[in-house]
Design a protein around this motif. Sequence first.
Motif, short mmCIF file in Angstrom:
data_model
loop_
_atom_site.label_atom_id
_atom_site.label_comp_id
_atom_site.label_asym_id
_atom_site.label_seq_id
_atom_site.Cartn_x
_atom_site.Cartn_y
_atom_site.Cartn_z
N GLY A 71 3.48 0.13 -8.63
CA GLY A 71 4.05 0.20 -7.29
C GLY A 71 3.75 -1.04 -6.47
O GLY A 71 4.59 -1.54 -5.72
N ALA A 72 2.53 -1.57 -6.60
CA ALA A 72 2.12 -2.73 -5.80
C ALA A 72 2.91 -4.00 -6.15
O ALA A 72 3.49 -4.62 -5.25
CB ALA A 72 0.62 -2.94 -5.93
N MET A 76 0.55 8.94 -12.68
CA MET A 76 -0.05 8.58 -11.40
C MET A 76 -0.66 7.18 -11.46
O MET A 76 -0.47 6.36 -10.55
CB MET A 76 -1.11 9.61 -11.02
N MET A 77 -1.37 6.89 -12.54
CA MET A 77 -1.97 5.56 -12.69
C MET A 77 -0.89 4.48 -12.83
O MET A 77 -0.99 3.41 -12.23
CB MET A 77 -2.91 5.53 -13.89
N GLY A 135 0.82 -1.22 0.00
CA GLY A 135 0.00 0.00 0.00
C GLY A 135 0.85 1.26 0.00
O GLY A 135 0.56 2.21 -0.73
N SER A 157 2.34 6.56 -6.85
CA SER A 157 1.25 7.33 -7.43
C SER A 157 1.43 8.82 -7.18
O SER A 157 1.28 9.65 -8.08
CB SER A 157 -0.08 6.85 -6.86
N SER A 180 2.54 1.63 -3.49
CA SER A 180 1.59 2.05 -4.51
C SER A 180 1.20 3.51 -4.34
O SER A 180 1.18 4.28 -5.31
CB SER A 180 0.35 1.15 -4.44
N ALA A 181 0.91 3.93 -3.12
CA ALA A 181 0.52 5.31 -2.87
C ALA A 181 1.67 6.29 -3.12
O ALA A 181 1.47 7.36 -3.69
CB ALA A 181 0.01 5.46 -1.44
N THR A 182 2.87 5.91 -2.72
CA THR A 182 4.03 6.79 -2.92
C THR A 182 4.37 6.92 -4.41
O THR A 182 4.63 8.02 -4.89
CB THR A 182 5.24 6.26 -2.15
N SER A 232 0.66 3.86 -9.45
CA SER A 232 -0.24 3.11 -8.58
C SER A 232 -0.27 1.63 -8.97
O SER A 232 -0.22 0.74 -8.12
CB SER A 232 -1.63 3.71 -8.66
N VAL A 233 -0.35 1.36 -10.26
CA VAL A 233 -0.46 -0.03 -10.73
C VAL A 233 0.87 -0.77 -10.61
O VAL A 233 0.90 -1.93 -10.21
CB VAL A 233 -0.96 -0.04 -12.20
#
Length: 168
Positions: A117-118, A110-111, A86, A93, A89-91, A114-115
């Motif tokens: 990063g996880a 950003m997308m 989490g 993004s 992904s947030a960082t 997010s995608v």
Amino acid sequence: MEATDDAESPAPISKDAEVTLKLGSTEDKREQYRLMRDAMEKRFIRVTRGSIVGGVRLGMFTAAFYGLQNLLAEQRGVHDVFNVVGAGSATASAFGLILPGSLRWRARNMMLGSVLGAPFCFPLGWLHLKLIEKANEGNQAANENLDKRDIKSGVSAAIERLESSLHK
């Protein structure tokens, strides 16, 4: 639209070539020395500025990642790999959002952050937790007399363990 000849189009001149051209334009040794010194100072400032900006960006990314990871662990009450996923992904993004470019380009970054990063952070989080477990195996063996309910996490637990070891 007109076609231009490659020989007539101006080519970008590197900073070193520009200094070399300026050096050949004067015979005065002092002027040549001044030109070389100025070029070296500009290069040093450019490299130093890039290093400082890169270090600040890395520091901001690291602080945001670990801050989010600790916030998730504190809110959820569990230290597991999903906190790392989490936070990653947030960082990613958030940093995709602050990259330069148009609003559409930032939304795309950003997308992607997010995608991507996880799945990038999942194996790293798993490895991190395994290393922590391995490091705590020796710590658990040293403190066999502690009950499981007495084990706490965080700064207060470290202070209590230090105090108990000092009182012995």
